[in-house]
Design a protein around this motif. Structure first.
Motif, PDB file in Angstrom:
ATOM      1  N   SER A  60      22.608  -5.940  19.403  1.00  0.00           N
ATOM      2  CA  SER A  60      22.714  -7.212  20.204  1.00  0.00           C
ATOM      3  C   SER A  60      21.738  -6.948  21.316  1.00  0.00           C
ATOM      4  O   SER A  60      21.812  -7.740  22.242  1.00  0.00           O
ATOM      5  CB  SER A  60      24.176  -7.420  20.531  1.00  0.00           C
ATOM      6  OG  SER A  60      24.534  -6.563  21.625  1.00  0.00           O
TER       7      SER A  60
ATOM      8  N   THR B 105      23.561 -10.481  14.950  1.00  0.00           N
ATOM      9  CA  THR B 105      24.477  -9.875  15.342  1.00  0.00           C
ATOM     10  C   THR B 105      25.962 -10.532  14.943  1.00  0.00           C
ATOM     11  O   THR B 105      27.013  -9.971  14.804  1.00  0.00           O
ATOM     12  CB  THR B 105      24.348  -9.629  16.730  1.00  0.00           C
ATOM     13  OG1 THR B 105      23.341  -8.796  17.000  1.00  0.00           O
ATOM     14  CG2 THR B 105      25.625  -9.089  17.444  1.00  0.00           C
ATOM     15  N   VAL B 106      25.711 -11.718  15.053  1.00  0.00           N
ATOM     16  CA  VAL B 106      27.202 -12.843  14.836  1.00  0.00           C
ATOM     17  C   VAL B 106      27.536 -12.448  13.232  1.00  0.00           C
ATOM     18  O   VAL B 106      28.756 -12.160  13.122  1.00  0.00           O
ATOM     19  CB  VAL B 106      26.623 -14.201  15.155  1.00  0.00           C
ATOM     20  CG1 VAL B 106      28.003 -14.928  14.634  1.00  0.00           C
ATOM     21  CG2 VAL B 106      26.688 -14.338  16.430  1.00  0.00           C
ATOM     22  N   VAL B 107      26.997 -12.517  12.424  1.00  0.00           N
ATOM     23  CA  VAL B 107      27.077 -12.323  11.195  1.00  0.00           C
ATOM     24  C   VAL B 107      27.589 -10.787  10.977  1.00  0.00           C
ATOM     25  O   VAL B 107      28.734 -10.592  10.451  1.00  0.00           O
ATOM     26  CB  VAL B 107      25.879 -12.681  10.174  1.00  0.00           C
ATOM     27  CG1 VAL B 107      26.231 -12.131   8.680  1.00  0.00           C
ATOM     28  CG2 VAL B 107      25.446 -13.747  10.177  1.00  0.00           C
ATOM     29  N   THR B 108      26.940  -9.797  11.517  1.00  0.00           N
ATOM     30  CA  THR B 108      27.480  -8.489  11.308  1.00  0.00           C
ATOM     31  C   THR B 108      28.963  -8.538  12.043  1.00  0.00           C
ATOM     32  O   THR B 108      29.779  -7.784  11.652  1.00  0.00           O
ATOM     33  CB  THR B 108      26.473  -7.485  11.837  1.00  0.00           C
ATOM     34  OG1 THR B 108      25.103  -7.578  11.297  1.00  0.00           O
ATOM     35  CG2 THR B 108      26.830  -5.814  11.866  1.00  0.00           C
ATOM     36  N   GLY B 109      29.043  -9.027  13.287  1.00  0.00           N
ATOM     37  CA  GLY B 109      30.179  -8.847  13.968  1.00  0.00           C
ATOM     38  C   GLY B 109      31.401  -9.287  13.236  1.00  0.00           C
ATOM     39  O   GLY B 109      32.564  -8.889  13.105  1.00  0.00           O
ATOM     40  N   LYS B 110      31.295 -10.575  12.385  1.00  0.00           N
ATOM     41  CA  LYS B 110      32.211 -11.269  11.937  1.00  0.00           C
ATOM     42  C   LYS B 110      32.724 -10.410  10.509  1.00  0.00           C
ATOM     43  O   LYS B 110      33.936 -10.151  10.377  1.00  0.00           O
ATOM     44  CB  LYS B 110      31.722 -12.258  11.583  1.00  0.00           C
ATOM     45  CG  LYS B 110      31.573 -13.751  12.429  1.00  0.00           C
ATOM     46  CD  LYS B 110      31.288 -14.855  11.847  1.00  0.00           C
ATOM     47  CE  LYS B 110      31.219 -15.910  12.982  1.00  0.00           C
ATOM     48  NZ  LYS B 110      30.710 -17.261  12.461  1.00  0.00           N
ATOM     49  N   LEU B 111      31.522  -9.993   9.980  1.00  0.00           N
ATOM     50  CA  LEU B 111      32.083  -8.912   8.713  1.00  0.00           C
ATOM     51  C   LEU B 111      32.647  -7.842   9.234  1.00  0.00           C
ATOM     52  O   LEU B 111      33.654  -7.084   8.320  1.00  0.00           O
ATOM     53  CB  LEU B 111      30.907  -8.890   7.909  1.00  0.00           C
ATOM     54  CG  LEU B 111      30.279 -10.082   7.151  1.00  0.00           C
ATOM     55  CD1 LEU B 111      28.920  -9.689   6.266  1.00  0.00           C
ATOM     56  CD2 LEU B 111      31.497 -10.455   6.096  1.00  0.00           C
TER      57      LEU B 111
ATOM     58  N   PHE C 267      34.725  -7.128  11.868  1.00  0.00           N
ATOM     59  CA  PHE C 267      35.983  -7.498  12.257  1.00  0.00           C
ATOM     60  C   PHE C 267      36.765  -7.667  10.980  1.00  0.00           C
ATOM     61  O   PHE C 267      37.978  -7.105  11.083  1.00  0.00           O
ATOM     62  CB  PHE C 267      35.781  -8.687  13.139  1.00  0.00           C
ATOM     63  CG  PHE C 267      37.443  -9.019  13.318  1.00  0.00           C
ATOM     64  CD1 PHE C 267      38.212  -8.287  14.626  1.00  0.00           C
ATOM     65  CD2 PHE C 267      38.113 -10.103  12.756  1.00  0.00           C
ATOM     66  CE1 PHE C 267      39.349  -8.510  14.865  1.00  0.00           C
ATOM     67  CE2 PHE C 267      39.454 -10.460  13.170  1.00  0.00           C
ATOM     68  CZ  PHE C 267      39.979  -9.919  14.300  1.00  0.00           C
ATOM     69  N   LEU C 268      36.482  -8.326   9.922  1.00  0.00           N
ATOM     70  CA  LEU C 268      37.088  -8.351   8.711  1.00  0.00           C
ATOM     71  C   LEU C 268      37.517  -7.301   8.173  1.00  0.00           C
ATOM     72  O   LEU C 268      38.666  -7.017   7.865  1.00  0.00           O
ATOM     73  CB  LEU C 268      36.447  -9.548   7.572  1.00  0.00           C
ATOM     74  CG  LEU C 268      36.957  -9.673   6.270  1.00  0.00           C
ATOM     75  CD1 LEU C 268      38.194 -10.360   6.449  1.00  0.00           C
ATOM     76  CD2 LEU C 268      35.938 -10.418   5.644  1.00  0.00           C
TER      77      LEU C 268
ATOM     78  N   TRP D 152      25.051  -8.687   5.732  1.00  0.00           N
ATOM     79  CA  TRP D 152      24.954  -7.965   7.245  1.00  0.00           C
ATOM     80  C   TRP D 152      23.642  -7.034   7.196  1.00  0.00           C
ATOM     81  O   TRP D 152      22.866  -6.986   8.155  1.00  0.00           O
ATOM     82  CB  TRP D 152      26.320  -7.778   7.599  1.00  0.00           C
ATOM     83  CG  TRP D 152      26.513  -6.414   7.033  1.00  0.00           C
ATOM     84  CD1 TRP D 152      27.496  -6.156   6.023  1.00  0.00           C
ATOM     85  CD2 TRP D 152      26.193  -5.017   7.573  1.00  0.00           C
ATOM     86  NE1 TRP D 152      27.598  -4.695   5.847  1.00  0.00           N
ATOM     87  CE2 TRP D 152      26.835  -4.113   6.854  1.00  0.00           C
ATOM     88  CE3 TRP D 152      25.394  -4.473   8.627  1.00  0.00           C
ATOM     89  CZ2 TRP D 152      26.862  -2.848   6.965  1.00  0.00           C
ATOM     90  CZ3 TRP D 152      25.253  -3.161   8.720  1.00  0.00           C
ATOM     91  CH2 TRP D 152      25.784  -2.308   8.024  1.00  0.00           C
TER      92      TRP D 152
END
Length: 509
Positions: free
Chosen positions: A144, A156-162, A164-165, A226
């Motif tokens: 980021s 970064t948003v896509v990577t962050g969500k995955l 966290f999952l 990601w």
């Protein structure tokens, strides 16, 4: 060998050096500190991997000290990750010198590698989950830093969500396992008494969560997006991803192997990892962008590493992830000077080349068969024999069969022998060192071995058929499908980083 007290002292020294390096990175954030301080910071970064190396060589193994556990795997992976981080930060001294966030990179690199090292040294599962979570946060923050660029913001948003999952799946699995057994320490949980307390359905659910937790950071299908979109990140960030983060699945599965071995969840992982091998190999063959080619290679290699874990071959998986990390970090750090040269082999002596190819395939088949028959009771030897035969056949074709004249073939043969000898020595060294890892090494079911062997043979036959029918409709469909899988979303693609226009207009370089 160190005594228990010495191991405790060594761990204390190790964490002191970690704190010193992290504080150094934080101090460097202060703009009143001259940029030349980065040289001192790099010198301080040499301390943690050096202490980890001392622990790897001389510390007593399989000893618990407080929340930490001293064994060969913990020290090896801590030393490896910290050394990779040191090399990458040394590379960044000049590579990122004109970046606006120059100072933040060093701090985040230091924190990320420090947390992942502590994750592998921890004996408490809760502490491991916390350290792994901070590692993923650090990696997302590294991506980021170029937030002025829309492409990296979306990635970064896509990577962050995955991330966290994946982290949440690991958190739930550890919580479930701890409640079921009443223990939180790795060395205490995986005893026969505690494992018998876990019913079959709970074991299956825990293992499915662990599978999800290892598939996401390893960028396995269908979670590979990601890693594909992360190519927009600076090269050093990509290097730390591919060398020290995506291969964490092999370490996690090794730690959880007593509960993971023989469960139905292994078949789920085998299915997704096998698909990932095919997709990753295809992406690395059809894409021309250098970093995306490396991404495809990583997806395929990590898929095969997880297959090794499914088959119970944890030591080969650890060796694989270490050698892959070193190799891939080198390729990324050299990506700026990568120039591909295409040459078509001469057809003047095609008959002779074909005879050399047949000879190489016969030799490869004989060596692979001999490798398997040397220990046929070990299921993984069959898969290893097939891979050895395939690798030798391809190498022979490229280095010997298509060598330029007699001298070229002789040199190709010498290179092949030297590389084979070096690999054997390295593999033998790591196998001997890692035999002390305390995990359940039960043999995998034979049908799983047969499935993997058939998949490898099917993939080889399909690639041969496709290579010989490039004008067919099937080839066009498969080609375009793989191209689409390897492409990032439109939101993470930009012909030119437009944010640089305003940056340059303000005097940036």
């Amino acid at each position: 060998m160190f005594t228990l007290l010495d191991v405790s002292t060594l761990l204390t020294i190790f964490f002191i050096t970690i704190i010193i390096s992290v504080l150094s990175g934080i101090i460097f954030l202060n703009k009143r500190i001259p940029v030349a301080y980065v040289r001192i910071h790099i010198c301080l970064l040499t301390l943690p991997p050096f202490v980890a190396l001392v622990g790897l060589i001389g510390a007593s193994k399989n000893i618990t000290v407080g929340l930490w556990y001293s064994d060969i795997l913990a020290w090896l992976m801590s030393c490896f990750v910290l050394m990779i981080g040191l090399i990458i930060q040394r590379y960044c001294v000049r590579y990122l010198s004109s970046d606006k966030k120059y100072r933040k990179y060093f701090m985040l690199f230091t924190c990320t590698t420090s947390f992942v090292a502590m994750a592998w040294l921890s004996d408490d599962m809760r502490l491991m989950v916390v350290c792994w979570g901070f590692t993923l946060v650090g990696l997302a923050l590294l991506m980021s830093l170029k937030k002025a660029w829309k492409v990296t913001r979306v990635a970064t948003v896509v990577t962050g969500k995955l991330f966290f999952l994946g982290w949440f799946a690991l958190f739930v699995a550890v919580l479930w396992l701890g409640i079921a057994t009443g223990e939180w320490r790795f060395h205490a949980i995986f005893t026969e008494t505690n494992l018998n307390q876990i019913d079959a359905w709970s074991k299956f659910g825990i293992n499915l969560l662990i599978v999800l937790a290892v598939m996401i950071p390893a960028a396995q299908w269908p979670f590979q997006r990601w890693l594909i979109e992360s190519v927009a990140a600076p090269t050093p960030v990509s290097a730390i991803m591919h060398a020290g983060i995506v291969n964490a699945g092999g370490i996690m599965l090794t730690r959880f192997s007593p509960i993971f071995n023989g469960d139905l969840a292994t078949l789920v992982l085998l299915f997704f990892a096998s698909i990932s091998v095919v997709i990753g190999s295809g992406i690395s063959l059809v894409h021309v962008d250098y970093k995306r080619l490396l991404v495809g290679s990583t997806i395929g290699q990590m898929g095969f590493m997880l297959i090794q874990c499914v088959l119970g071959a944890y030591i080969p998986a650890i060796i694989h992830l270490i050698l892959h990390g070193l190799f891939k970090a080198t390729l990324f750090l050299r990506s700026g000077s990568a120039v591909r040269h295409f040459s078509v082999p001469s057809r003047a002596n095609e008959r002779m080349s074909y005879l050399w190819i047949l000879a190489g395939r016969g030799l490869a088949l004989a060596i692979g068969l001999g490798f398997w028959l040397s220990a046929p009771e070990q299921g993984y030897r069959l898969v290893s024999g097939l891979i050895l035969a395939w690798s030798l056949s391809v190498s022979w074709t490229q280095l010997v069969a298509f060598g330029e004249g007699r001298f070229g073939r002789i040199m190709g043969l010498i290179i092949l022998i030297v590389v084979g000898a070096v690999y054997y020595i390295v593999h033998h060294f790591f196998s001997h060192a890692l035999h002390m890892i305390a995990f359940d090494s039960a043999q995998p079911p034979m049908f799983a071995v047969v499935i993997v062997a058939l998949l490898l043979l099917f993939g080889s036959l399909m690639s041969t058929w496709i290579a010989r029918h490039r004008s067919s409709v099937a080839f066009s469909i498969i080609y375009m499908w793989i191209v689409r899988l390897g492409d990032a979303k439109m939101e993470t693609v930009e012909r030119h980083p437009n944010y640089l226009k305003s940056y340059i207009s303000k005097g940036g370089h």
